[in-house]
Design a protein around this motif. Structure first.
Motif, short mmCIF file in Angstrom:
data_model
loop_
_atom_site.label_atom_id
_atom_site.label_comp_id
_atom_site.label_asym_id
_atom_site.label_seq_id
_atom_site.Cartn_x
_atom_site.Cartn_y
_atom_site.Cartn_z
N SER A 15 0.83 -1.20 0.00
CA SER A 15 0.00 0.00 0.00
C SER A 15 0.87 1.25 0.00
O SER A 15 2.04 1.22 0.39
CB SER A 15 -0.92 0.00 1.22
N SER A 16 0.27 2.35 -0.43
CA SER A 16 1.01 3.62 -0.45
C SER A 16 1.40 4.06 0.96
O SER A 16 2.45 4.67 1.18
CB SER A 16 0.16 4.71 -1.12
N GLY A 17 0.55 3.72 1.94
CA GLY A 17 0.87 4.04 3.33
C GLY A 17 2.09 3.30 3.82
O GLY A 17 2.94 3.86 4.53
N LEU A 18 2.20 2.02 3.44
CA LEU A 18 3.37 1.23 3.83
C LEU A 18 4.63 1.74 3.15
O LEU A 18 5.70 1.80 3.76
CB LEU A 18 3.13 -0.23 3.48
N VAL A 19 4.50 2.13 1.88
CA VAL A 19 5.66 2.67 1.16
C VAL A 19 6.14 3.96 1.80
O VAL A 19 7.35 4.15 2.02
CB VAL A 19 5.30 2.92 -0.32
N PHE A 20 5.20 4.84 2.15
CA PHE A 20 5.59 6.12 2.76
C PHE A 20 6.21 5.91 4.14
O PHE A 20 7.22 6.54 4.49
CB PHE A 20 4.38 7.04 2.86
N ALA A 21 5.63 4.99 4.93
CA ALA A 21 6.20 4.69 6.25
C ALA A 21 7.60 4.12 6.12
O ALA A 21 8.49 4.43 6.92
CB ALA A 21 5.29 3.71 6.99
N SER A 22 7.82 3.30 5.09
CA SER A 22 9.14 2.72 4.86
C SER A 22 10.16 3.80 4.50
O SER A 22 11.30 3.77 4.97
CB SER A 22 9.07 1.68 3.74
N ALA A 121 11.58 -4.14 3.81
CA ALA A 121 12.09 -4.44 2.47
C ALA A 121 11.40 -5.68 1.90
O ALA A 121 11.02 -5.71 0.72
CB ALA A 121 13.61 -4.64 2.51
N LEU A 122 11.23 -6.72 2.73
CA LEU A 122 10.54 -7.93 2.28
C LEU A 122 9.10 -7.64 1.91
O LEU A 122 8.57 -8.18 0.93
CB LEU A 122 10.60 -9.00 3.37
N GLU A 123 8.45 -6.78 2.68
CA GLU A 123 7.06 -6.43 2.37
C GLU A 123 6.94 -5.63 1.08
O GLU A 123 6.01 -5.81 0.30
CB GLU A 123 6.45 -5.64 3.53
N LEU A 124 7.90 -4.74 0.84
CA LEU A 124 7.83 -3.90 -0.35
C LEU A 124 8.07 -4.69 -1.63
O LEU A 124 7.42 -4.47 -2.65
CB LEU A 124 8.84 -2.76 -0.24
N ILE A 125 9.02 -5.62 -1.59
CA ILE A 125 9.32 -6.41 -2.79
C ILE A 125 8.45 -7.66 -2.87
O ILE A 125 8.54 -8.42 -3.84
CB ILE A 125 10.81 -6.80 -2.85
N SER A 197 6.76 4.63 13.11
CA SER A 197 6.07 3.67 13.96
C SER A 197 4.57 3.94 14.00
O SER A 197 3.75 3.00 13.93
CB SER A 197 6.64 3.71 15.38
N ALA A 198 4.18 5.20 14.08
CA ALA A 198 2.76 5.55 14.10
C ALA A 198 2.08 5.15 12.79
O ALA A 198 0.96 4.62 12.78
CB ALA A 198 2.59 7.04 14.35
N MET A 199 2.76 5.38 11.67
CA MET A 199 2.19 5.01 10.37
C MET A 199 2.12 3.49 10.20
O MET A 199 1.16 2.95 9.65
CB MET A 199 3.02 5.64 9.24
N LEU A 200 3.13 2.79 10.70
CA LEU A 200 3.13 1.34 10.60
C LEU A 200 2.03 0.72 11.47
O LEU A 200 1.49 -0.34 11.13
CB LEU A 200 4.50 0.78 11.00
N ARG A 201 1.73 1.35 12.57
CA ARG A 201 0.63 0.87 13.41
C ARG A 201 -0.68 0.90 12.65
O ARG A 201 -1.48 -0.05 12.70
CB ARG A 201 0.54 1.72 14.67
#
Length: 244
Positions: A15-22, A121-125, A197-201
């Protein structure tokens, strides 16, 4: 039996949220690495002519420094690692208990941060694909907790260092010293990791809500593999789920 399974390249991407948090976590890790390695947590004013020049978590720099409690007149010059042989005789003076605690806090934060980066990294790829699809919520949750603890460890480290940086039983003539930019980088890293951390939550909560859909996708992937033979329980679940 017919199964309408999506093609491999049609499986949901990060998701775009996960990408931005990363991205935020990666930037925070860069600031943490620079703070961790650079010898500018505290330094002396240029015009002070102090024998102490600068220090970091792992390095001290002196010019014509004599330790008053050392029985032999030895001059310390240059920059050396705190655990090097050059500082063996004054290591107890250079590494008081509170500074050792700061080192431990920042080191733990360093380890947890790179654990977080590895999972992200594993989640993004999306590798391995089946594992990520099935356990994305858990991987994101672990990343959230690790980055939160890392941010807390950095906060504790900078708090201890800030309260003790001007102690008179540590560096001589503390009024000629000033907290420098490596300390500031640690503060920025703490803030960025806390934000990540807040975004990943939030992303972990989203992934948890769609975990059943992800499990169904993994089931469809397994059914497409050559030599697949569904078990009796799987066949019942397929019929009940409307796949057949």
């Amino acid at each position: 039996m017919s199964v309408d399974a999506p093609e491999k390249n049609e499986y949901p991407r990060a998701s775009s949220g996960l990408v931005f948090a990363s991205i935020v976590a990666y930037v925070g890790s860069l600031f943490l690495v620079m703070s961790f390695c650079s010898p500018y947590w505290i330094e002396s004013y240029d015009g002070s002519f102090s024998s102490f020049k600068k220090m970091g978590l792992w390095e001290y720099c002196f010019k014509d420094f004599y330790y008053p409690n050392y029985q032999f007149p030895k001059k310390f010059n240059g920059c050396h690692n705190i655990f090097s042989h050059d500082y063996y005789m004054i290591r107890e003076y250079l590494l008081p208990g509170w500074l050792l605690t700061v080192q431990i806090c920042i080191t733990l934060a360093f380890i947890l941060t790179f654990l977080t980066l590895g999972l992200l990294a594993l989640e993004l790829i999306r590798w391995p694909l089946k594992t990520v699809l099935q356990y994305e919520w858990l991987m994101t949750k672990i990343s959230h907790i690790a980055s939160a603890v890392a941010s807390g460890m950095i906060f504790l480290g900078i708090l201890i260092f800030g309260f003790n940086a001007y102690r008179r039983d540590w560096l001589m003539y503390p009024k000629f010293n000033i907290i420098s930019w490596s300390f500031g980088l640690a503060v920025v890293a703490m803030a960025l990791l806390g934000a990540a951390s807040a975004m990943l939550r939030r992303e972990a909560k989203r992934a948890y809500e769609i975990r059943d859909q992800a499990k169904n996708l993994v089931m469809q992937m397994e059914m497409q593999e050559p030599g697949f033979h569904p078990s009796r329980s799987l066949s019942r679940s397929l019929h009940s789920g409307g796949y057949i």
